[in-house]
Design a protein around this motif. Sequence first.
Motif, short mmCIF file in Angstrom:
data_model
loop_
_atom_site.label_atom_id
_atom_site.label_comp_id
_atom_site.label_asym_id
_atom_site.label_seq_id
_atom_site.Cartn_x
_atom_site.Cartn_y
_atom_site.Cartn_z
N LEU A 92 32.98 35.99 74.70
CA LEU A 92 31.89 35.03 74.85
C LEU A 92 31.31 34.68 73.49
CD1 LEU A 92 29.90 33.38 76.56
CD2 LEU A 92 28.48 35.43 76.75
N LEU A 93 31.39 33.39 73.17
CA LEU A 93 30.79 32.85 71.94
C LEU A 93 29.57 32.03 72.34
CD1 LEU A 93 30.68 31.85 68.93
CD2 LEU A 93 32.36 30.11 69.59
N VAL A 94 28.42 32.33 71.73
CA VAL A 94 27.19 31.62 72.04
C VAL A 94 26.73 30.80 70.84
CG1 VAL A 94 24.72 31.95 72.51
CG2 VAL A 94 26.42 33.18 73.86
N ASP A 95 26.39 29.54 71.11
CA ASP A 95 25.82 28.66 70.10
C ASP A 95 24.30 28.80 70.17
OD1 ASP A 95 24.81 26.62 68.58
OD2 ASP A 95 25.80 24.99 69.67
N ALA A 96 23.73 29.51 69.20
CA ALA A 96 22.29 29.79 69.21
C ALA A 96 21.53 28.86 68.27
CB ALA A 96 22.05 31.25 68.83
N ALA A 97 22.05 27.65 68.04
CA ALA A 97 21.39 26.73 67.10
C ALA A 97 19.93 26.49 67.49
CB ALA A 97 22.15 25.41 67.06
N GLN A 98 19.66 26.38 68.80
CA GLN A 98 18.29 26.07 69.24
C GLN A 98 17.51 27.32 69.63
OE1 GLN A 98 16.91 23.17 68.90
NE2 GLN A 98 18.77 22.12 68.28
N THR A 99 18.13 28.49 69.62
CA THR A 99 17.43 29.68 70.14
C THR A 99 17.20 30.78 69.11
OG1 THR A 99 19.54 30.56 70.91
CG2 THR A 99 18.21 29.34 72.51
N ALA A 100 17.98 30.81 68.04
CA ALA A 100 17.77 31.85 67.02
C ALA A 100 16.39 31.65 66.40
CB ALA A 100 18.86 31.80 65.96
N GLY A 101 15.56 32.66 66.46
CA GLY A 101 14.19 32.54 65.95
C GLY A 101 13.24 31.93 66.96
N VAL A 102 13.72 31.69 68.18
CA VAL A 102 12.90 31.09 69.23
C VAL A 102 12.81 32.03 70.44
CG1 VAL A 102 12.73 29.16 70.85
CG2 VAL A 102 13.44 28.75 68.48
N LEU A 103 13.98 32.52 70.88
CA LEU A 103 14.03 33.47 72.00
C LEU A 103 14.51 34.82 71.45
CD1 LEU A 103 15.88 31.28 74.67
CD2 LEU A 103 13.42 31.62 74.41
N PRO A 104 14.12 35.93 72.10
CA PRO A 104 14.69 37.21 71.67
C PRO A 104 16.19 37.21 71.97
CG PRO A 104 13.15 37.50 73.53
CD PRO A 104 13.20 36.05 73.24
N ILE A 105 16.98 37.61 70.98
CA ILE A 105 18.45 37.65 71.17
C ILE A 105 18.95 39.02 70.76
CG2 ILE A 105 20.68 36.73 70.42
CD1 ILE A 105 19.36 34.04 70.00
N ASP A 106 19.53 39.73 71.71
CA ASP A 106 20.14 41.02 71.44
C ASP A 106 21.57 40.94 71.97
OD1 ASP A 106 21.09 43.75 72.09
OD2 ASP A 106 19.11 44.36 71.37
N LEU A 107 22.54 40.97 71.06
CA LEU A 107 23.93 40.76 71.47
C LEU A 107 24.36 41.76 72.53
CD1 LEU A 107 23.95 38.95 68.88
CD2 LEU A 107 26.34 39.56 68.64
N ARG A 108 23.94 43.04 72.34
CA ARG A 108 24.32 44.07 73.31
C ARG A 108 23.76 43.75 74.69
NH1 ARG A 108 22.80 48.74 69.19
NH2 ARG A 108 21.31 47.09 68.85
N ALA A 109 22.45 43.45 74.73
CA ALA A 109 21.79 43.23 76.02
C ALA A 109 22.34 42.00 76.73
CB ALA A 109 20.28 43.07 75.81
N LEU A 110 22.70 40.96 75.95
CA LEU A 110 23.18 39.72 76.56
C LEU A 110 24.68 39.77 76.86
CD1 LEU A 110 21.29 37.02 74.45
CD2 LEU A 110 20.78 37.72 76.79
#
Lengths: 382, 75
Positions: A170-188
Amino acid sequence: MIYLDHAATSWPKPPGVAAAMADFLATAGGNPGRSGHRLSIAAGRIVYDVREALAEWFGVADPMRVLFAANGTHALNVAIQGLLRPGQRVVTGGMEHNSVMRPLRHLQQQGVRVDVVPAAADGSLAPADFAVALHRGADLVVVNHASNVTGTIADVAAIARPAHAAGALLLVDAAQTAGVLPIDLRALGVDLLAFTGHKGLLGPPGTGGLVLADGFDRTRLEPLMRGGTGSGSEHEYQPADLPDRHESGTPNGVGIAGLGAGLAWLRERGLGAVREHELQLCRRLREGLAAIPGVRLFGPLEAESCVAVVSFVLEGRSVGEVGHRLDEQHSVLCRVGLHCAPAAHRSIGTFPAGTVRLAPGPFVTMAQIDTVVAAVAEIASS
Amino acid sequence: MKHGVVLFHTTSAALRAEKLTVRAGLDVKLVPTPRELSSDCGIALRFAWGEAARVANVLAAGAVEHEVHPMPEQG
């Protein structure tokens, strides 16, 4: 002037960003990793510290798995072109930006099978639809964490489960979410995450990167570029070690220094506080716009389902005219049209004319939102 | 005092090693990699030879790939 184009790039930046960049040029101007002298080491330390801070931010234990890139598009290309081979299959969603669709369509011409899971008219993606599309197996799933057109947030964790069950990464494009939503690769359950540094993370343009999950088999990723790394210089073959394998050429140390300052500001302010502020702005903006006759809003009704992006059209007016009048007559800066995401506009039914996109950021005030709503009302009634 | 030197595959690893060892209270310094030993990465970590075991432990705990050598005699 009211700047509502944060989905394109955040502005203004926290004051520490420009200061960190000036300081890098003034006091740490060496080439990190190329030489053993003090300026090279000073530059290397700054780049390493930001690498480590980003690893922690994204829930990755090994900082070497943060690979710097020139921007989000570059990072997505490092992942997509580095993973996919002719004969393989990739599944993606109907809200992708061209930074994903163009590399995928190019690889399709080389024999990669590309399947698109349609999005609903509000920009949402049903994880069950991914499960169906993945029944036949796939090598990679690419999904936009949040749309740059409607702001709609994808349920990445729910898409990760069928992706992994099908044997896909799974590759995620976080252009709009990095620094906006909490992102934890393990949890997601994300294997690779592409981010840009100049949007939610509040750094300068020219920064971004690809984050590899700790469990991702790094030998699966071929380098997009090869060249000098400052390491293994006796060999004419690309080194296997991270991050050097994917970071040929002099890094953007000055930009990375600024990115580190943007991230530091976010940590100090608190991601939750920034998110809450943007939610309040978006609720007020959506409510205000919805009350204007002729306005048609896109995206989910609840602000919580979106990042700070509000798209609309005004009946009887072209999006170009609305954008131009907002700028010229009301000093409101936004972006109109297709937002480099024709696939997303097709999904929500606004292709080819596009929408007017208002994207507030952390420094926008409620009073400014009221001014913007009044401006749109004035344009609608004139 | 006799010194040892730690070599790394990447500069990032050397910088990580510096942070980890300083945090562990070790007296270390990043130096240009002695050419007699390697041209792999431009910088290496110098330490007091008596601390070799502690340095190796800290770096192993931090999962930093490395090689430990005695510092070559300076001509």
